[in-house]
Motif scaffolding. Structure first.
Motif, PDB file in Angstrom:
ATOM      1  N   ALA A   8       0.849  -1.181   0.000  1.00  0.00           N
ATOM      2  CA  ALA A   8       0.000   0.000   0.000  1.00  0.00           C
ATOM      3  C   ALA A   8       0.894   1.243   0.000  1.00  0.00           C
ATOM      4  O   ALA A   8       2.026   1.200   0.485  1.00  0.00           O
ATOM      5  CB  ALA A   8      -0.902  -0.006   1.232  1.00  0.00           C
ATOM      6  N   HIS A   9       0.391   2.325  -0.563  1.00  0.00           N
ATOM      7  CA  HIS A   9       1.126   3.597  -0.590  1.00  0.00           C
ATOM      8  C   HIS A   9       2.453   3.469  -1.355  1.00  0.00           C
ATOM      9  O   HIS A   9       3.425   4.150  -1.043  1.00  0.00           O
ATOM     10  CB  HIS A   9       1.393   4.118   0.824  1.00  0.00           C
ATOM     11  N   GLU A  10       2.480   2.598  -2.363  1.00  0.00           N
ATOM     12  CA  GLU A  10       3.678   2.441  -3.172  1.00  0.00           C
ATOM     13  C   GLU A  10       3.687   3.475  -4.296  1.00  0.00           C
ATOM     14  O   GLU A  10       2.645   3.786  -4.881  1.00  0.00           O
ATOM     15  CB  GLU A  10       3.727   1.029  -3.751  1.00  0.00           C
ATOM     16  N   ILE A  60       8.675   2.498  -1.616  1.00  0.00           N
ATOM     17  CA  ILE A  60       7.955   3.012  -0.462  1.00  0.00           C
ATOM     18  C   ILE A  60       8.877   3.918   0.336  1.00  0.00           C
ATOM     19  O   ILE A  60      10.101   3.828   0.233  1.00  0.00           O
ATOM     20  CB  ILE A  60       7.447   1.864   0.444  1.00  0.00           C
ATOM     21  N   GLU A  61       8.290   4.780   1.155  1.00  0.00           N
ATOM     22  CA  GLU A  61       9.092   5.730   1.919  1.00  0.00           C
ATOM     23  C   GLU A  61      10.067   5.023   2.854  1.00  0.00           C
ATOM     24  O   GLU A  61      11.175   5.493   3.086  1.00  0.00           O
ATOM     25  CB  GLU A  61       8.183   6.657   2.715  1.00  0.00           C
TER      26      GLU A  61
END
Length: 300
Positions: A8-10, A60-61
């Motif tokens: 998620a959030h990639e 990702i972060e």
């Protein structure tokens, strides 16, 4: 072409983005070919740049600091190690809609080893032990804590949660017993050493059947040596596993913790990646099976 997303959030990453970033920040390389690289990596997307370079972009972060760590420490480690490792060539800045720093490395040739298909398991074990020992001899005074550097007990809750998620998939009673055995091993009492901390098949390269390079040092730092034993259960045959242990001179407690590290990592990876990454799923399943078989043979 863009790599399949696993988190998620990639970030949205594709060939067009890489070309735009190069044109804006490294125009001297902008006319080179850019091709996506099929990789088992879960934190970075990789593109081959021309014949002898690679572009790595964090997916990702959480992967940003990993690659910064590589940029800082890999150049100093290279001369002390017997195998090829990545060589950073350039650091890009956020831009073109991409939110994080990104990096250019020299391309490292080789193929990932295939589980159960090592041409010379004994020689591979010797190559791997030589690398681990050379890394441990590097002065760790300036090293950061490794991503996997704490005691096994710090992973207890996550490991047991993973076991609970795998009921009906693996022998959870055997996994719990093997994990309990690892937790009961005496803790490391020596000084910290440099560790790679992620010596999994996707981070090893072979040439002519021999280990030729180690890549993806994002987890590296100082820690206890047991974490760099995990490959013993992912790639090595039972005989080669013992040759690897003998070459390293590993005592019973460290070996038990290494087996615990291999089990814990595989248990946590399996439920997360079962529907996201087939290669990691196969590797994790193999490691769990090898560890449980080893535990049953050695400890009972």
């Amino acid at each position: 072409m863009s790599p399949a997303k696993m988190h998620a959030h990639e970030a949205d990453i594709d060939t067009h983005l890489v070309r735009r970033l190069l044109a804006a920040q490294f125009p001297g390389w902008a006319d080179l070919s850019v091709e996506p690289v099929e990789s088992n990596g879960t934190v970075n997307a990789i593109y081959r740049l021309g014949d002898d370079m690679a572009v790595r972009l964090p997916r990702i972060e959480g992967g940003v600091e990993d690659v910064r760590r590589e940029m800082r420490y890999l150049p100093g480690l290279a001369s002390s190690l017997p195998l090829a490792i990545p060589a950073p060539l350039g650091e890009g800045e956020p831009g073109e809609g991409f939110p994080w720093p990104w990096y250019v490395y020299r391309w490292v040739e080789g193929e990932n080893p295939v589980i159960g298909a090592l041409a010379e398991p004994g020689l591979f074990a010797a190559d791997l032990a030589e690398f681990v020992l050379a890394l441990q001899r590097v002065d760790p005074a300036d090293a950061p804590p490794a991503y996997r550097s704490g005691p096994l007990a710090s992973r207890d809750a996550d490991t047991r949660e993973a076991i609970s998620q795998l009921r009906g998939v693996i022998d959870t009673d055997a996994a719990t017993a093997a994990w309990d055995t690892a937790l009961s091993a005496p803790r490391w009492g020596g000084p910290p050493v440099w560790v790679h901390a992620d010596l999994q098949p996707g981070n090893l390269l072979t040439s002519g059947g021999r280990l030729s390079a180690v890549i993806d040092f994002g987890c590296m730092g100082h820690g206890e040596p047991a974490v760099d034993l995990i490959t013993a259960w992912s790639l090595l045959t039972a005989e080669a596993r013992q040759e690897f242990r003998a070459a390293l001179g590993v005592d019973d407690a460290t070996w038990a913790r290494g087996r615990g590290w291999a089990l814990s990592i595989a248990l946590i990876e399996l439920p997360y990646y079962r529907t996201r990454n087939a290669t990691i799923t196969r590797t994790a399943s193999h490691v769990i099976g090898e560890v449980l078989a080893d535990h049953a043979t050695v400890d009972h």
